[in-house]
Design an enzyme around this catalytic site. Sequence first.
Site, PDB file in Angstrom:
ATOM      1  N   HIS A   1       1.017  -1.077  -0.068  1.00  0.00           N
ATOM      2  CA  HIS A   1       0.004   0.019  -0.128  1.00  0.00           C
ATOM      3  C   HIS A   1       0.776   1.323  -0.108  1.00  0.00           C
ATOM      4  CE1 HIS A   1       1.003  -0.454   4.454  1.00  0.00           C
ATOM      5  NE2 HIS A   1       0.716   0.587   4.392  1.00  0.00           N
TER       6      HIS A   1
ATOM      7  N   HIS B   1       4.950   0.077   0.396  1.00  0.00           N
ATOM      8  CA  HIS B   1       5.575  -0.557   1.473  1.00  0.00           C
ATOM      9  C   HIS B   1       4.758  -1.596   1.903  1.00  0.00           C
ATOM     10  CE1 HIS B   1       3.469   2.513   3.588  1.00  0.00           C
ATOM     11  NE2 HIS B   1       3.411   1.854   4.459  1.00  0.00           N
TER      12      HIS B   1
ATOM     13  N   ASP C   1       0.778   4.852   1.909  1.00  0.00           N
ATOM     14  CA  ASP C   1      -0.260   5.572   2.712  1.00  0.00           C
ATOM     15  C   ASP C   1      -1.073   6.580   2.671  1.00  0.00           C
ATOM     16  OD1 ASP C   1       1.004   3.782   4.914  1.00  0.00           O
ATOM     17  OD2 ASP C   1       2.681   5.281   5.333  1.00  0.00           O
TER      18      ASP C   1
ATOM     19  N   ARG D   1       4.916   5.623  13.908  1.00  0.00           N
ATOM     20  CA  ARG D   1       4.772   6.330  12.982  1.00  0.00           C
ATOM     21  C   ARG D   1       4.172   7.549  12.990  1.00  0.00           C
ATOM     22  NH1 ARG D   1       1.150   3.961   8.005  1.00  0.00           N
ATOM     23  NH2 ARG D   1      -0.122   5.854   8.192  1.00  0.00           N
TER      24      ARG D   1
HETATM   25  C1  SIN Z   1       2.889   0.911   7.717  1.00  0.00           C
HETATM   26  O1  SIN Z   1       2.329   0.241   6.892  1.00  0.00           O
HETATM   27  O2  SIN Z   1       3.148   1.925   7.899  1.00  0.00           O
HETATM   28  C2  SIN Z   1       3.957   0.006   9.013  1.00  0.00           C
HETATM   29  C3  SIN Z   1       4.955  -0.573   8.293  1.00  0.00           C
HETATM   30  C4  SIN Z   1       5.786  -1.567   9.011  1.00  0.00           C
HETATM   31  O3  SIN Z   1       5.226  -1.661  10.210  1.00  0.00           O
HETATM   32  O4  SIN Z   1       6.837  -2.081   8.847  1.00  0.00           O
END
Ligand code: SIN
Length: 280
Positions: A101, A256, A103, A271
């Site tokens: 995805h 990612h 973000d 995050r």
């Molecule tokens: C996310 O999708 O923001 C999480 C990525 C992760 O935890 O590695």
Amino acid sequence: MSGSIHVQPIAGALGAELSGVDLSEPLSDAQFSEIHHAFLTHQVIFFRDQSALTPDKQKAFAQRFGTLNVHPYVSGMPGHPELLEIIKEPHDKLNFGGGWHSDMSFQETPALGSVLYALEVPPYGGDTLFASQAAAYEALSDGMKTLLEGLNAIHSARREYSARGASAQDRQSMSAKTAEDAPEFEHPVVRTHPDTGRKGLYVNPAFTLRFSGMTRQESRPLLSFLFEHSRDERFTCRFRWTEHAVAFWDNRCCWHYALNDYPGYRRHMRRATINGDRPV
Ligand code: SIN
């Protein structure tokens, strides 16, 4: 100090590890411009051993690049609504971000970037994969590029964050709100990066529902092709986390995927998400 940051690429399409900077200290203009340049060049950059990155300092670093997003469906940290604690407990089966995805593509103005900080990492596994959507676009045939040029796609949080959606169910350790009535937003299938001018694909399996003006069924074959193509190994890199490492990725040009391969262990991340522009 100007020129003091070392940049080491980790894969061909994207990703570089930076050293020689403490992100908990205010960045000089020269440091900011070196980091910004590396971010735009490599699409995702990594820093290790950032042990002093408190919530306030993580926010201060992220705010050098833009205003911070407050997630509409996942509650932020107490006292820090702009920070998401991404926690997988040893007994949790599913993980947050366990699918390709970009973000916040379900918003009208999706995220510019995300700054993810590792507080606790499993002894093995829990890596994050990244895929360059600029490289994926550039590898397409001229015929496919022409076909995609005029297309828009509909994005929504509805599927992932509705009560039965993966992203809502995966959140035993996080407070998730459901999104049965989440709005739909239209974005170009090929977007032009506002800073580099580089074109990239901008659809993703988590939040893109269909092409504008088409049914889901009609959209499926071409979307399936793009989702498959966009995660080809040639366009990816993989980051092995260590405690207090930071990843800073550009959601405008990369996907990612958080791997879920460490059953029985805890992983705890934090995050900050930086607001971006409306894709064009
Ligand atoms: C996310 O999708 O923001 C999480 C990525 C992760 O935890 O590695």
